[in-house]
Scaffold this motif. Structure first.
Motif, PDB file in Angstrom:
ATOM      1  N   ILE A 128       1.157  46.227 -47.871  1.00  0.00           N
ATOM      2  CA  ILE A 128       0.089  46.662 -47.032  1.00  0.00           C
ATOM      3  C   ILE A 128      -0.573  47.491 -48.160  1.00  0.00           C
ATOM      4  CG2 ILE A 128      -1.562  47.834 -45.080  1.00  0.00           C
ATOM      5  CD1 ILE A 128       1.276  47.697 -43.732  1.00  0.00           C
TER       6      ILE A 128
ATOM      7  N   TYR B  79      -4.698  46.869 -41.550  1.00  0.00           N
ATOM      8  CA  TYR B  79      -3.698  47.132 -42.234  1.00  0.00           C
ATOM      9  C   TYR B  79      -3.916  48.755 -42.573  1.00  0.00           C
ATOM     10  CZ  TYR B  79      -2.789  42.285 -43.196  1.00  0.00           C
ATOM     11  OH  TYR B  79      -1.953  41.142 -42.688  1.00  0.00           O
TER      12      TYR B  79
ATOM     13  N   PHE C 106       2.369  54.856 -41.699  1.00  0.00           N
ATOM     14  CA  PHE C 106       3.784  54.113 -42.237  1.00  0.00           C
ATOM     15  C   PHE C 106       3.890  55.416 -43.639  1.00  0.00           C
ATOM     16  CE2 PHE C 106       4.050  50.458 -39.983  1.00  0.00           C
ATOM     17  CZ  PHE C 106       4.623  50.330 -39.717  1.00  0.00           C
TER      18      PHE C 106
ATOM     19  N   VAL D 127       7.956  50.419 -35.896  1.00  0.00           N
ATOM     20  CA  VAL D 127       7.606  48.914 -36.314  1.00  0.00           C
ATOM     21  C   VAL D 127       7.174  47.676 -35.456  1.00  0.00           C
ATOM     22  CG1 VAL D 127       8.660  47.314 -37.777  1.00  0.00           C
ATOM     23  CG2 VAL D 127       9.441  49.729 -38.329  1.00  0.00           C
TER      24      VAL D 127
ATOM     25  N   THR E 236       3.506  47.950 -34.324  1.00  0.00           N
ATOM     26  CA  THR E 236       2.477  47.458 -34.846  1.00  0.00           C
ATOM     27  C   THR E 236       3.346  45.850 -35.164  1.00  0.00           C
ATOM     28  OG1 THR E 236       3.428  49.628 -36.175  1.00  0.00           O
ATOM     29  CG2 THR E 236       1.811  47.589 -37.562  1.00  0.00           C
ATOM     30  N   LEU E 237       3.925  45.350 -35.146  1.00  0.00           N
ATOM     31  CA  LEU E 237       4.261  43.979 -35.020  1.00  0.00           C
ATOM     32  C   LEU E 237       3.554  43.734 -33.958  1.00  0.00           C
ATOM     33  CD1 LEU E 237       8.060  43.869 -35.484  1.00  0.00           C
ATOM     34  CD2 LEU E 237       5.976  43.043 -37.145  1.00  0.00           C
TER      35      LEU E 237
ATOM     36  N   HIS F 198      -0.535  43.129 -35.100  1.00  0.00           N
ATOM     37  CA  HIS F 198      -0.932  42.572 -35.186  1.00  0.00           C
ATOM     38  C   HIS F 198      -0.660  41.436 -35.532  1.00  0.00           C
ATOM     39  CE1 HIS F 198      -0.741  45.478 -39.571  1.00  0.00           C
ATOM     40  NE2 HIS F 198      -1.309  46.366 -38.834  1.00  0.00           N
TER      41      HIS F 198
ATOM     42  N   ARG G 201       2.147  39.043 -45.708  1.00  0.00           N
ATOM     43  CA  ARG G 201       2.490  39.454 -44.479  1.00  0.00           C
ATOM     44  C   ARG G 201       3.797  38.891 -43.895  1.00  0.00           C
ATOM     45  NH1 ARG G 201       0.278  39.594 -39.329  1.00  0.00           N
ATOM     46  NH2 ARG G 201       1.312  37.704 -37.705  1.00  0.00           N
TER      47      ARG G 201
ATOM     48  N   ARG H  12       6.898  41.118 -45.128  1.00  0.00           N
ATOM     49  CA  ARG H  12       6.315  42.910 -44.214  1.00  0.00           C
ATOM     50  C   ARG H  12       7.487  42.216 -43.420  1.00  0.00           C
ATOM     51  NH1 ARG H  12       0.990  42.719 -46.045  1.00  0.00           N
ATOM     52  NH2 ARG H  12       0.631  42.262 -43.819  1.00  0.00           N
ATOM     53  N   ARG H  13       6.539  41.003 -42.332  1.00  0.00           N
ATOM     54  CA  ARG H  13       7.437  40.888 -40.839  1.00  0.00           C
ATOM     55  C   ARG H  13       8.798  40.468 -41.428  1.00  0.00           C
ATOM     56  NH1 ARG H  13       3.044  40.974 -37.201  1.00  0.00           N
ATOM     57  NH2 ARG H  13       4.133  40.026 -35.730  1.00  0.00           N
TER      58      ARG H  13
ATOM     59  N   ALA I  87      10.771  44.281 -41.553  1.00  0.00           N
ATOM     60  CA  ALA I  87      10.947  44.825 -40.492  1.00  0.00           C
ATOM     61  C   ALA I  87      11.199  44.335 -39.450  1.00  0.00           C
ATOM     62  CB  ALA I  87       9.399  44.823 -39.954  1.00  0.00           C
TER      63      ALA I  87
END
Ligand code: COI
Length: 457
Positions: free
Chosen positions: A93, A120, A127, A146, A149-150, A153, A187, A190-191, A194
């Motif tokens: 991020i 972000y 985090f 997590v 946050t998902l 976003h 993105r 990160r997904r 996660a």
């Protein structure tokens, strides 16, 4: 104002320091000034934490490494995965925050882009402060953070899609596309990290994880977290075809003939992959093809020609060719096919997109195009089509049938390239389109994070 959190740039002096007399800077000049400031590192700069994280390199992963890691799941391994995720998310991020800081000021003040920046920054702050995860209880708490946050976003993709259309003219289209490609790749990365960790945690807690409690069933052992070890190209095409045809029946007059999808070639081709990534790409391509055929023949009685799919397997790749007779891509669109920001139908796209925030306000769990996640993950463990409760939503992605962000093709290419594949389109004017999707089937290539692909043997 909390320094580093609520200010657009994590720095209250940002405007004074970086914005020139005319209110904006070129990204290059801005970047040089910023680089200079970072080197001097004045004590007042509240974004020094960001500087520190920007200096860290992302540690790339491959499908193979993820699979080996998750296959024999023990408590220490799960905690290792949690700590990898805990450090990797703020690192990745931070790089994107720094990218956004190098955009011209007039661009980052666009409300949608500013919103993404704030999301972000909030996630980064959340985090980066987390202490080492030492126990399973720590991990459960971490997974909740997590997941939250998902969810927070979920609107990032529509906001970026709207934002880049609104800032048209303020940045060169190539710069805008480069920015979008990098931010979307990051993105996805990160997904993946996660969601893979959340899926491993779910597996670890599941009763069947312990063989003495209940032996592994075939279906369960086909997944390592998010990775489906036996993705069969034909089955995926079939499933996406059924879902897309269903979607078209909802979108158009149900009496309109919908083209059938014929599949031939290497029907046994099987490889490890993240199912939702592949379903996104194939779904998008089939949707374009089916829609083109329907629209071209809407007011004619002629029998609709089928969409022909050819699957071809080599030692390293699986290639899926999707051919339609939908008339080809209009000349005015062709040069901008892969662009997020350019193209002749900007007004129409914006108009469509501006419906999105309202939709998101009405249903929190709505899946937005380009955004894949738990919704599909849970679905695929049963059957894709069963995952959707809303009959007015697309069976595969849960999106409303007529909702299009207009970024399906560039987004599909980003997904294809992410695991070292490729996507190309050949348009035969007046006849149809051939789309070629190449998938690297060995899973030994590192994720593609930037414009350069780092390869892993
Ligand atoms: C994103 O969705 O953009 C994320 O970065 C999510 C992740 C921090 C859990």
């Amino acid at each position: 104002m909390t320094p580093g959190r609520t200010s657009l740039h994590g720095c209250p002096g940002y405007r004074r320091k970086y914005v020139g007399a005319r209110g904006s800077l070129t990204p290059q000049l801005h970047h040089r000034r910023h680089a200079h400031a970072a080197a001097a590192a004045p004590a007042w700069r509240p974004s020094s934490a960001l500087d520190e994280w920007v200096r860290r390199e992302a540690r790339p992963i491959s499908l193979r490494r993820l699979t080996f890691f998750g296959r024999t799941l023990t408590e220490p391994r799960l905690l290792d995965s949690a700590n990898y995720c805990r450090l990797e998310l703020p690192t990745r991020i931070a790089h994107r925050l720094r990218d956004m800081q190098t955009l011209p000021y007039v661009v980052v003040t666009n409300s949608h882009i500013a919103h993404v920046y704030e999301l972000y920054y909030k996630a980064f702050e959340r985090f980066r402060r987390l202490p080492e995860i030492k126990t399973l209880e720590d991990n459960d708490k971490f997974c909740k953070t997590v997941q939250e946050t998902l969810r927070e976003h979920a609107t990032v993709i529509p906001r970026l899609a709207i934002g880049v259309l609104e800032i048209q003219g303020l940045m060169k289209p190539e710069e805008t596309d480069k920015f979008m490609t990098t931010i979307l790749r990051s993105r996805i990365s990160r997904r993946v990290i996660a969601e893979q960790h959340i899926a491993l945690t779910e597996t670890f807690h599941a009763p069947w994880h312990f063989p003495e409690a209940q032996p592994l069933t075939d279906t369960n052992s086909d997944f390592v977290g998010e990775i489906f070890l036996r993705c069969n190209a034909k089955e995926i095409v079939e499933r996406c075809a059924n879902a897309t045809q269903e979607l078209m029946r909802i979108t158009y007059d149900s009496n309109l003939p919908i083209p059938e999808v014929k599949i031939e070639g290497h029907l046994d081709a099987t490889f490890p992959y993240i199912l939702s990534h592949l379903e996104y790409i194939v779904g998008e391509l089939l949707r374009n093809s089916i829609q083109a055929v329907i629209e071209q023949r809407r007011y004619k009685d002629a029998k609709v020609p089928p969409i022909e799919v050819l699957i071809c397997e080599t030692q390293q790749h699986v290639i899926i060719r999707i051919s339609d007779q939908g008339g080809g891509i209009p000349r005015d669109i062709l040069p901008h096919l892969w662009s997020f920001s350019k193209g002749p139908r900007r007004e129409k796209r914006l108009e469509n997109l501006l419906r999105v925030p309202k939709l998101l306000a009405t249903t929190q769990e709505l899946q937005v195009p380009g955004d894949l996640g738990t919704h599909q993950r849970h679905g695929k463990r049963t059957k894709c089509n069963e995952s959707n409760q809303h009959s007015s939503l697309s069976p595969l992605t849960g999106r409303p049938p007529d909702l299009r962000l207009g970024i399906g093709l560039p987004m599909s290419r980003i997904y294809a390239e992410y695991w070292a594949g490729s996507l190309e389109l050949h348009s035969l004017e007046g006849y149809g389109v051939d789309a070629f999707l190449q998938i690297s089937k060995l899973g030994n290539k590192n994720e593609r994070l930037t414009t350069r692909a780092s390869m892993d043997a």
